[in-house]
Design an enzyme around this catalytic site. Sequence first.
Site, mmCIF file in Angstrom:
data_model
loop_
_atom_site.group_PDB
_atom_site.id
_atom_site.type_symbol
_atom_site.label_atom_id
_atom_site.label_comp_id
_atom_site.label_asym_id
_atom_site.label_seq_id
_atom_site.Cartn_x
_atom_site.Cartn_y
_atom_site.Cartn_z
ATOM 1 N N CYS A 1 14.981 23.924 4.650
ATOM 2 C CA CYS A 1 14.110 24.737 3.795
ATOM 3 C C CYS A 1 13.321 23.821 2.864
ATOM 4 C CB CYS A 1 14.950 25.716 2.978
ATOM 5 S SG CYS A 1 16.125 26.658 3.969
ATOM 6 N N MET A 2 12.498 24.386 2.019
ATOM 7 C CA MET A 2 11.669 23.552 1.142
ATOM 8 C C MET A 2 12.519 22.715 0.184
ATOM 9 S SD MET A 2 8.554 24.564 -1.430
ATOM 10 C CE MET A 2 7.584 25.348 -0.157
ATOM 11 N N ASP A 3 13.596 23.317 -0.306
ATOM 12 C CA ASP A 3 14.366 22.677 -1.375
ATOM 13 C C ASP A 3 15.793 22.338 -0.990
ATOM 14 O OD1 ASP A 3 12.145 23.433 -3.135
ATOM 15 O OD2 ASP A 3 12.955 25.455 -2.855
ATOM 16 N N LYS B 1 0.840 -1.208 0.000
ATOM 17 C CA LYS B 1 0.000 0.000 0.000
ATOM 18 C C LYS B 1 0.872 1.255 0.000
ATOM 19 C CE LYS B 1 -0.239 -0.388 5.020
ATOM 20 N NZ LYS B 1 -1.021 -0.901 6.147
ATOM 21 N N TYR C 1 17.172 30.137 7.293
ATOM 22 C CA TYR C 1 16.073 30.954 7.832
ATOM 23 C C TYR C 1 16.127 31.022 9.355
ATOM 24 C CZ TYR C 1 13.571 30.735 3.324
ATOM 25 O OH TYR C 1 13.193 30.848 2.015
ATOM 26 N N HIS D 1 -6.548 -7.304 12.994
ATOM 27 C CA HIS D 1 -5.288 -6.553 13.008
ATOM 28 C C HIS D 1 -4.910 -6.247 14.458
ATOM 29 C CE1 HIS D 1 -2.229 -4.305 10.875
ATOM 30 N NE2 HIS D 1 -2.535 -3.164 11.465
ATOM 31 N N ARG E 1 0.841 -10.854 7.017
ATOM 32 C CA ARG E 1 0.736 -9.627 6.208
ATOM 33 C C ARG E 1 1.821 -8.619 6.590
ATOM 34 N NH1 ARG E 1 -4.567 -9.631 8.607
ATOM 35 N NH2 ARG E 1 -3.846 -7.719 9.619
ATOM 36 N N ARG F 1 -10.530 -0.196 15.565
ATOM 37 C CA ARG F 1 -10.368 0.555 14.320
ATOM 38 C C ARG F 1 -11.346 -0.091 13.340
ATOM 39 N NH1 ARG F 1 -4.505 1.213 11.386
ATOM 40 N NH2 ARG F 1 -5.165 -0.789 10.527
#
Length: 382
Positions: free
Chosen positions: A314-316, A38, A267, A168, A224, A136
């Site tokens: 940072c983002m990148d 999954k 930053y 489960h 599983r 669940r």
Amino acid sequence: MTDMEVPARASISPAAIRDNVTLLRERAGGAAVMAMVKADGYGHGAAPTARAALAGGATWLGVAILPEALALRAAGFDVPILVALGTPGEPYDRGVARDIDLAAGTVRLVTEIAAAAARVGRPARVHLKTDTGMSRGGATPDDWPALVDAALAAEATGHIKVVGLFSHFACADEPGHPSIQRQLNVFAEAIELAEKSGLRPEVRHLANSAATLTIPAARFDLVRPGIAVYGHSPIPRAGTFGLRPAMTLTARVALTKRVAAGSGVSYGHTYHTPAETTLALIPAGYGDGVPRHGSNALEVLAAGRRRRIAGRVCMDQFVIDMGDDDISAGDEVILFGPGDHGEPTAQDWADAIGTISYEIVTTRIGPRVPRAYDEVVHKGSE
Ligand SMILES: *Cc1c(COP(=O)(O)O)cnc(C)c1O
């Protein structure tokens, strides 16, 4: 941009996945193995993972939602594929038509799946889910008899075949937790009631990775495992169980520069260089899966040594402080991997920021990071 030139990449070893599954199959005794693929194979790519897992001895595939199963069928996988999480209103006709195994934990879902099967003109393969204590998915012990009755009625019309009974664990990763034995007992009672009522399932299944590795009584006919397929321990404090992490995340240094002592980095200037030093810029950030709350915390392997991220992620991109060590633009750094060269593992990253390896590899490594598959996989180890 060729593959060699991407700034960051995830290299994935199908051989590691194959060998992990072989190890799990051995630990499962006589039980068959359903490899859980999954969430795009826990971030490793569903189809390549499935291929490697089948080469390692898995005979079933498991996913969470129907579109994942349909994609695997479309990719040519013809083994049984279980969708473990069902929601009303999904296109069950397509699932039945493609011979996908469907989980049902409510009468409503059994009825809906049976109606889809009637339209398609073939019986649906159904696994009844019982809630043995996780609270669940699945039918509680109080609701179980009604679910079994609904399934028997739908079998009588020829619209479904109950091929599985499953549940489960809530705490299989805490060996000795009292809920484990309670869930085993409740599952045994649910099976007994279903079979006495006349259901004849092919497989009973309960074990996730932790239970496959540590709870022999939980293996039943099928196990599983998920995270262990990818080489991460489901019980980190109990060791690696001989599993091998399949993913290595690397990036190439974008630039280096000398800066003075006391320079604020990234930053917010949450890091200041303690001395004149070389900084190296790594072109991977939270947009690629490097957790932002790993700022000033996570380590990577650069020029042969572990370095902590200096300042904010940072983002990148992020920065590491190399001191006076040699490093050049274009050099490769390892963010995490199996640990062979001294690099951190995904488990180390998880520990550093208070999460689990699952979250690091599955949900964080973003679509901007290409997956590269190391080798062709053959059956058996060579
Ligand atoms: C994800 C999942 C598993 C695998 O769990 P791991 O802890 O990754 O081994 C097993 N069964 C079901 C129903 C699941 O959804």
